[in-house]
Write an enzyme that holds these catalytic residues in place. Structure first.
Site, mmCIF file in Angstrom:
data_model
loop_
_atom_site.group_PDB
_atom_site.id
_atom_site.type_symbol
_atom_site.label_atom_id
_atom_site.label_comp_id
_atom_site.label_asym_id
_atom_site.label_seq_id
_atom_site.Cartn_x
_atom_site.Cartn_y
_atom_site.Cartn_z
ATOM 1 N N CYS A 1 -34.900 70.398 34.456
ATOM 2 C CA CYS A 1 -34.054 70.028 33.854
ATOM 3 C C CYS A 1 -33.334 67.973 33.715
ATOM 4 O O CYS A 1 -32.747 68.241 34.719
ATOM 5 C CB CYS A 1 -32.727 71.068 33.558
ATOM 6 S SG CYS A 1 -31.666 70.995 32.848
ATOM 7 N N CYS B 1 -29.225 68.910 33.991
ATOM 8 C CA CYS B 1 -29.363 69.240 36.456
ATOM 9 C C CYS B 1 -29.619 67.594 37.178
ATOM 10 O O CYS B 1 -28.940 67.449 37.850
ATOM 11 C CB CYS B 1 -30.520 69.930 36.182
ATOM 12 S SG CYS B 1 -29.840 70.950 35.732
#
Length: 458
Positions: free
Chosen positions: A378, A381
């Site tokens: 991600c 993230c």
């Protein structure tokens, strides 16, 4: 053709717009009238091998939009390997790629302009000295600042942007049936399909190629492999059928910061929303400023997971194998291996499934815990990795443990049911004397904001 030539460089090249006597009513919703064009004696039709192409469709909103005037004589059918051309241009500058695109396709190519930082495409086209055309999709729900920006761009370059509008009947049916903001409840895809994808489909059926502002660093999991030129995997061009449209991405290899350095250096007009924290700009209800520690694409459709961060204009970027690999529609957007991890520091505890289950069961913990629920693929993230590691360093020895739990794949259902996972990343605080974790409510992920959250709960 469906579009007029919109270049201001007539002193260098004579545009076919000036040679054409037809007119277009840009303000008529759902109507798209072709120009009468002279037949060129050495017309080139592109027969190319499609890449992941969809089957041919016939879902144009306005049938007359496809009745475009084609040349009467085709002397030669030329096949070109655009995969090979992409390799040749891999290290070329955006200006070189733009020049090659305009040289190859002339009046049969147009720049897709969204009103954001892809104004750089117009500047590159202007610098080539060749005629060029610009079109944009007016969804009817853009910010006032974006409309003002369109006008500034037209005046700065001496061009006319060619607007495509959604079909009025389809918009009316959608709003009457589901209301103005149904996308907050059931996803943005349906609204985007009516307001953006279908108008774009009609526009591209009048072209052999188009130019986009896609960059590899823009979106989690969907744009990391964007080449500088490709056979469009989704849309059809003037000749119809799969492989009939070529897609150019001149800034695919350019970083966002470099785009902005270029715009400043060239004194190019920019959307005033950028100064208010907006980076990726779309429709007003679906776009908001990006907060500290967030990736630029988080300002779009923020209520959805990373897998949905494409509106449909570039859905060919999303590969089926990527959907199956992670169950979340994304892979590493930075080109690293799928198994590369995040937050790898001695100050961050790596929790297993039994470990976090035990943490949930403890009612009287000896230490408070901060835990991030993450997925290493991600981009959001990845964007907060530095601030979270710094948080762990600041809390080292304070009696507060900082940890991580990988919550994608097989663990996602558990994290959603037991750990309040909505989207990645989710940050939880486990107090000393409370069995229930407290979810970090803000999307500000800079270290100061995270520290304020922790300190408020001690």
């Amino acid at each position: 053709m469906a579009f007029a030539v919109s270049s201001s460089s007539a002193a260098i090249h004579t545009s076919s717009f000036e040679q054409t006597k037809g007119t277009v009513n840009f303000g008529q919703i759902g109507s798209f009238q072709p120009f009468d064009r002279p037949v060129l004696p050495s017309r080139r039709r592109w027969a190319v091998k499609p890449l992941n192409a969809e089957p041919k469709r016939n879902d144009s909103i306005v049938p007359s939009a496809t009745n475009l005037i084609a040349p009467d004589v085709v002397e030669k059918v030329e096949v070109e390997d655009f995969e090979e051309l992409a390799k040749e241009l891999e290290n070329a500058s955006p200006l070189q790629v733009m020049d090659k695109a305009l040289e190859k396709f002339g009046n049969d190519i147009a720049i897709a302009f969204s009103g954001a930082e892809d104004v750089a495409l117009i500047e590159y086209a202007h610098l080539t000295g060749r005629p060029y055309r610009v079109f944009s999709l007016d969804t009817g729900r853009l910010n006032p600042e974006t409309y003002k920006f369109f006008d500034e761009v037209e005046k700065h370059y001496g061009i006319r942007i060619e607007y495509m509008f959604p079909d009025a009947v389809e918009v009316q049916d959608l709003v009457r049936t589901k209301g103005l903001f149904s996308f907050y409840e059931d996803g943005h895809q349906e609204c985007c399909r009516v307001r953006k994808v279908r108008p774009l489909r009609r526009a591209l059926k009048g072209l052999h190629a188009w130019i986009t502002g896609q960059r590899k660093d823009q979106s989690p999991g969907t744009r990391s492999e964007v080449p500088v030129v490709q056979v469009d995997p989704v849309f059809e061009g003037l000749n119809g059928g799969v492989g009939s449209l070529v897609k150019w991405n001149p800034v695919a290899n350019v970083k966002g910061n470099d785009i902005w350095n270029f715009l400043r250096a060239m004194d190019v007009p920019v959307n005033s929303l950028h100064a208010k924290g907006y980076i990726s700009i779309g429709c007003e209800p679906c776009t908001r400023p990006v907060l500290p520690g967030q990736h630029e694409r988080e300002g779009r459709w923020w209520w959805e997971d990373a897998k949905a961060k494409e509106c449909g204009l570039h859905k060919g970027n999303i590969k089926e194998e990527n959907l199956n690999r992670h169950g979340n529609g994304a892979v590493h957007a930075n080109g690293t291996a799928p198994d590369a991890d995040l937050f790898t520091t001695a100050n961050v505890v790596n929790l297993s499934r039994p470990g976090i289950e035990n943490l949930l069961k403890l009612e009287n913990r000896k230490e408070a815990w901060v835990v991030v629920l993450y997925a290493p693929w991600c981009r959001f993230c990845q964007a907060m990795e530095g601030s979270y590691v710094e948080l762990a360093e600041k809390l080292a020895g304070s009696g507060i443990k900082v940890a991580k739990f990988r919550a994608d794949g097989d663990e996602k259902a558990f994290a959603q049911q037991e750990l309040q996972l909505g989207s990645f990343p989710t940050i939880l605080f486990f107090p000393k004397h409370s069995p229930r974790p407290i979810k970090y409510p803000s999307e500000k992920r800079d270290v100061d904001s995270l520290m304020a959250f922790v300190n408020a709960l001690l």
